[in-house]
Write a protein that holds these residues in place. Structure first.
Motif, PDB file in Angstrom:
ATOM      1  N   SER A  54       0.870  -1.173   0.000  1.00  0.00           N
ATOM      2  CA  SER A  54       0.000   0.000   0.000  1.00  0.00           C
ATOM      3  C   SER A  54       0.895   1.207   0.000  1.00  0.00           C
ATOM      4  N   THR A  55       0.500   2.211  -0.721  1.00  0.00           N
ATOM      5  CA  THR A  55       1.246   3.467  -0.713  1.00  0.00           C
ATOM      6  C   THR A  55       0.337   4.565  -1.271  1.00  0.00           C
ATOM      7  N   GLN A  63       0.109   4.287  -8.900  1.00  0.00           N
ATOM      8  CA  GLN A  63      -0.339   2.921  -9.034  1.00  0.00           C
ATOM      9  C   GLN A  63      -0.006   2.388 -10.417  1.00  0.00           C
ATOM     10  N   THR A  64      -0.234   3.206 -11.430  1.00  0.00           N
ATOM     11  CA  THR A  64       0.013   2.765 -12.806  1.00  0.00           C
ATOM     12  C   THR A  64       1.506   2.568 -13.076  1.00  0.00           C
ATOM     13  N   VAL A 121      -2.913  -8.220  -9.705  1.00  0.00           N
ATOM     14  CA  VAL A 121      -4.225  -8.861  -9.742  1.00  0.00           C
ATOM     15  C   VAL A 121      -5.317  -7.920  -9.254  1.00  0.00           C
ATOM     16  N   ARG A 122      -4.944  -7.057  -8.358  1.00  0.00           N
ATOM     17  CA  ARG A 122      -5.966  -6.195  -7.778  1.00  0.00           C
ATOM     18  C   ARG A 122      -5.337  -4.898  -7.287  1.00  0.00           C
ATOM     19  N   ALA A 123      -5.991  -3.786  -7.577  1.00  0.00           N
ATOM     20  CA  ALA A 123      -5.553  -2.503  -7.026  1.00  0.00           C
ATOM     21  C   ALA A 123      -6.805  -1.752  -6.610  1.00  0.00           C
ATOM     22  N   GLU A 124      -6.760  -1.214  -5.433  1.00  0.00           N
ATOM     23  CA  GLU A 124      -7.973  -0.617  -4.888  1.00  0.00           C
ATOM     24  C   GLU A 124      -7.611   0.699  -4.199  1.00  0.00           C
ATOM     25  N   GLY A 125      -8.304   1.754  -4.570  1.00  0.00           N
ATOM     26  CA  GLY A 125      -8.071   3.020  -3.897  1.00  0.00           C
ATOM     27  C   GLY A 125      -8.782   3.037  -2.558  1.00  0.00           C
ATOM     28  N   PRO A 139      -8.302   3.675  -8.031  1.00  0.00           N
ATOM     29  CA  PRO A 139      -6.997   3.444  -7.411  1.00  0.00           C
ATOM     30  C   PRO A 139      -5.946   4.466  -7.822  1.00  0.00           C
ATOM     31  N   ASN A 140      -6.311   5.380  -8.700  1.00  0.00           N
ATOM     32  CA  ASN A 140      -5.308   6.328  -9.196  1.00  0.00           C
ATOM     33  C   ASN A 140      -5.217   7.601  -8.370  1.00  0.00           C
TER      34      ASN A 140
END
Ligand SMILES: Cc1cc2nc3c(=O)[nH]c(=O)nc-3n(C[C@H](O)[C@H](O)[C@H](O)COP(=O)(O)OP(=O)(O)OC[C@H]3O[C@@H](n4cnc5c(N)ncnc54)[C@H](O)[C@@H]3O)c2cc1C
Ligand SMILES: C[S@@+](CC[C@H](N)C(=O)[O-])C[C@H]1O[C@@H](n2cnc3c(N)ncnc32)[C@H](O)[C@@H]1O
Lengths: 324, 486
Positions: A236-237, A272-273, A292-296, A311-312
């Protein structure tokens, strides 16, 4: 008392960091230029910052409250990701023993059938997790908020927490001793690259940590190289709003050569990208690893942390799985 | 270096008393429900749990194989929501003695000061198919004990210590804090001392626990240990309960409630010719109700269900002078004879013919609500968290709601690998459960105030409201919701 005061004062601007409201700009020439410092190092002022925080790390109403609250959501993220991606049928399972996984969306099926399929799948997941004994590594574990939570999960066999700040690690150890249940947990003052590369893990976590290191790509690479096939790296960041430096730092020397000394006030936030692009930029890497998964997620004062659509923007969680 | 020493002392502090994840104080319906629910959930069943009860549970254990012939006097009405929880989550419902529970579908509420005002609650429209079910406290507790035994046989272990009182509660942290306060030196022990509560028991043992749950009733020692305030007030009223026999079995399955100026009187159906009564009354009247002869009491109930307030006051006055003044046995039928026979048959409960000897009891009515249900390593459930006027029969049902919400919070905490004693885990229990309970308590309180007065304008409004149901619709709505838990 002084320590406590210092800690709270020192935390001021970083609270905003965690909130993702203000971009944290940090001069990090020391880490980049000094050869005595670890590749994945934390800068000295970051270090003293975390050292100062040690004594109040576990006060859930104290300066780390937001991190404590975030832990609820990230444990959900880790748990659901692992659960959803369990391989329900081993290769060569006889058809009659197979758990039915429809090729198309479950929503299309009539409700009773759908419910039966879901409950069958869930039972199978419980069964697989019930037998699992996963090894986890928490990098930049701090006072152990996530580390302890991992160590309490029934499907986790053991957890190692590593950090470069000795004071926060001491705080972690003192706190561990308060809970007799925490027997699967071990802390070490170590940088990830100093762990033997043949020590492989099912789960490697790096939460709220990449934004504090000088060479995030290097740290990520070290982590990816230590995860087992089928295993996970969770991070996470915080997204940065402008100037990309993640990939450029990767070619650090190049960058330092072209940028005049003193002008590189670097923003350490990583979009994230950029992580996705970085993985895909290398054919070997992109074959082995997949985001597989990115979530804001966002912190709402009266509510706590919740996932967002995007997530961006702001904070995000990411799950990278090793495929091969 | 300092930390090295700290580590050593911290290591010591976790030895000593028996360690548990959850210790529940109180073996009433709330405490036993919580234990059974935690052990029934696949997520929480591995938690080490101990329940401590000050009195003996032997009578409750015996109830399973040899229930007493007559109904016991602590009878509660369970909402469909509570029943559903017991059926699908706790799994104790199948152990209820089914011959001693009574489903009912209708409540008729009427007023002593206005013959024409009446509210009829019809539960047949409710999804569950019933409005409420009457059951003895002991039946519920017995079914919970049986469920806990069944789980043990399946290998899901837990400990119940009955006949064991909590003498005191403390913690290493509280001691260290006290020590550093008295010496004025910040003791390093404060940093390392465990904040797990230590419960010292009357059998000389002590237990140290991750989470301490107070299911210990109105005077909750756990609530006091946690320093949680409970606010409320006593009504200047007493509740009188008794088990009675009706003239014959009433197949109508109706719960009757009459609003008297002294407080509401309810006759609620049990199986066959049995019924239970709850009579909220003034301190003075409650004394008469307890003291009067067993022959007089049934007639007094009949009088209070049918006669006007003037007649009632006349009879009370006689009994106040002499609780065994048998002349009232002539007064009552004579005064009733002024009512039409078919009116009596259709619009009033069946006459009570007997009171089960020894079943009369009285207790003060009060309303109180704890400021919060949780603090670090502490949770309160049931009467320890809230006590209500029994007007709407909600006390035990609110406790079931508490247990359900607390178990959900703990399940979430376990799934997330949290320390379940942490306020991060427990706070959602308070925020999910407290506001609803507060509203409910407010409604019970308001109902009490509306219905126990003889101040004329209110009586007028009340009667008017009952006739013009639109106006009292909100009351009716609330009552239906409260009674059926929707
Ligand atoms: C007459 C009457 C009629 C009622 N009618 C209804 C009704 O119709 N519907 C309804 O829903 N509710 C009703 N209620 C309310 C209902 O009975 C209570 O709400 C319910 O019993 C509360 O359960 P509990 O488990 O929270 O507390 P309790 O039943 O009070 O249990 C607390 C337990 O804790 C134990 N304990 C306390 N201190 C200690 C200690 N220091 N050490 C060890 N053990 C200790 C006590 O021995 C006791 O067993 C009625 C109540 C009364 C009195
Ligand atoms: C904001 S804290 C997060 C702690 C923990 N991961 C959590 O989320 O609860 C960041 C931690 O990362 C550690 N850290 C920073 N750079 C690191 C590095 N290169 N290697 C190991 N730890 C590092 C810091 O010492 C600090 O404890």
């Amino acid at each position: 008392m002084n320590i406590l005061k210092g800690a709270i004062a020192g935390y001021g601007p970083r609270k905003n960091v965690v909130l993702g409201l203000v971009r944290l700009a940090s001069t990090s020439s020391s880490g980049a230029s000094s050869s005595s410092v670890k590749d994945t190092a934390i800068t000295e002022d970051e270090m003293s910052h975390f050292n100062a925080l040690a004594s109040s790390w576990w006060d859930v109403d104290g300066p780390q409250r937001i991190l404590h609250k975030m832990n609820l959501l990230r444990m959900d993220f880790i748990h659901t990701t692992i659960r959803e991606h369990l391989q329900l049928n081993e290769p060569n399972t006889p058809v009659e023993d197979e758990i039915y996984v429809p090729a198309y969306g479950l929503e299309l099926l009539p409700k009773p059938i759908r419910n039966r399929i879901i409950s069958e799948q869930e039972n199978k997941r419980d069964e697989i997790l019930g037998k699992s004994k996963l090894k986890a590594l928490d990098v930049g574990c701090g006072g152990g908020i996530l580390t302890e939570s991992l160590a309490r999960l029934s499907f986790i066999h053991s957890v190692k927490g590593i950090d470069l700040s000795s004071d926060v690690l001491q705080a972690a150890k003192v706190h561990q001793l308060k809970d007799p249940q925490l027997t699967k947990l071990q802390y070490e003052l170590k940088a990830i690259e100093d762990l033997p590369s043949n020590q492989q893990y099912d789960i490697i976590t790096m939460f709220e940590m990449l934004e504090h290191v000088t060479y995030p790509a290097k740290v990520l690479e070290e982590a990816l190289s230590r995860v087992k096939v089928g295993g996970w790296v969770f991070i996470s960041t915080i997204n940065r709003d402008f100037v990309s430096w993640f990939t450029t730092i990767l070619m650090g020397e190049h960058l330092l050569n072209i940028v005049p000394v003193g002008t590189h006030t670097l923003d350490k936030y990583i979009n994230q990208t950029e992580i996705k692009d970085w993985i895909e930029s290398d054919s070997d890497r992109s074959e082995k690893y997949k985001v597989v998964r990115a979530e804001g997620c966002i912190y709402l004062p009266a509510y706590g942390w919740k996932f967002t659509e995007n997530p961006n923007v702001g904070n995000y969680f990411m799950a990278i799985q090793r495929k091969k | 270096m300092l930390f090295k020493r700290l580590l050593a002392t911290a290591a010591k502090s976790v030895q000593g008393p028996v360690l548990q994840d959850v210790v529940i104080i109180g073996g009433g319906p709330a405490g036993l429900s919580l234990l059974a629910a935690l052990k029934s959930s696949s997520i929480t069943r591995n938690l080490k749990c101990t329940l401590v009860e000050g009195s003996s549970l032997e009578g409750i254990r015996e109830f399973a194989d040899s229930p007493p012939e007559e109904y016991t006097n602590r009878v509660v009405s369970l909402t469909p929501k509570s029943v559903e929880f017991m059926q699908s989550k706790i799994g104790n419902w199948e152990f209820m003695n089914q011959d001693r529970i009574k489903f009912y579908n209708n409540i008729i509420a009427y007023d002593s000061q206005d013959r024409t005002s009446r509210i009829v609650f019809d539960g047949s429209a409710i999804e569950a198919g019933f409005l409420a079910v009457m059951a003895e406290n002991v039946n519920i507790q017995s079914s919970l004990l049986q469920r806990i035994s069944q789980l043990k046989e399946e290998g899901v272990d837990s400990t119940i210590l009955d006949n064991t009182k909590v003498l005191s509660i403390g913690s290493a942290l509280k001691e260290a804090e006290a020590a550093s306060e008295s010496t004025n030196i910040m003791s390093e022990n404060v940093a390392t001392a465990s904040d797990w509560p230590i419960v010292n028991l009357s059998d000389g043992s002590s237990i140290q626990t991750r989470l301490l749950v107070g299911a210990d009733g109105f005077n909750s020692p756990v609530r006091k240990y946690a320093g949680i305030q409970s606010r409320g007030w006593a009504y200047d009223r007493f509740g009188v309960v008794a088990t009675v026999k009706l003239q014959y079995e009433d197949y109508r399955s109706i719960g009757w409630q009459r609003f008297l100026t002294t407080g509401p009187l309810a006759i609620l159906p049990l199986t066959e010719d049995n019924a239970t009564i709850v009579w909220s009354s003034t301190p003075e009247l409650s004394e008469i109700l307890i003291a009067c002869d067993e022959q007089i009491f049934p007639e007094l109930v009949n009088a209070a269900m049918t006669l006007d307030e003037v007649s009632l006051n006349f009879i009370y006055a006689k009994l106040k002078k002499n609780p065994n003044d048998f002349s009232v046995l002539d007064d009552i039928p004579w005064r009733q004879s002024r009512l039409k026979v078919n009116d009596l048959e259709e619009n009033y409960p069946l006459p009570v013919t007997e009171v089960v000897p020894g079943s009369r009891a009285r207790f003060p009515l009060k309303l109180s609500h704890a400021d919060t249900y949780t603090s670090a390593r502490i949770a309160l459930v049931g009467d320890a968290a809230h006590t209500v006027h029994p007007l709407a029969g909600q006390g035990l049902n609110m406790g079931q709601g508490d247990v359900q919400a607390l178990v959900e919070a703990i399940e979430k905490g376990v799934t997330r690998g949290m320390d379940i004693g942490s306020t991060l885990v427990l706070e959602p229990y308070t925020s999910n459960q407290w506001p609803g309970n507060h509203v409910l308590m407010g409604v019970c309180d308001k109902l009490h105030k509306i219905f126990s007065t003889d101040w004329y304008p209110i009586v007028f409004l009340r009667g008017f409201g009952m006739k013009n149901l639109n106006m009292l619709d909100f009351v009716k709505d609330m009552m239906i919701k409260n009674i059926s838990g929707r």
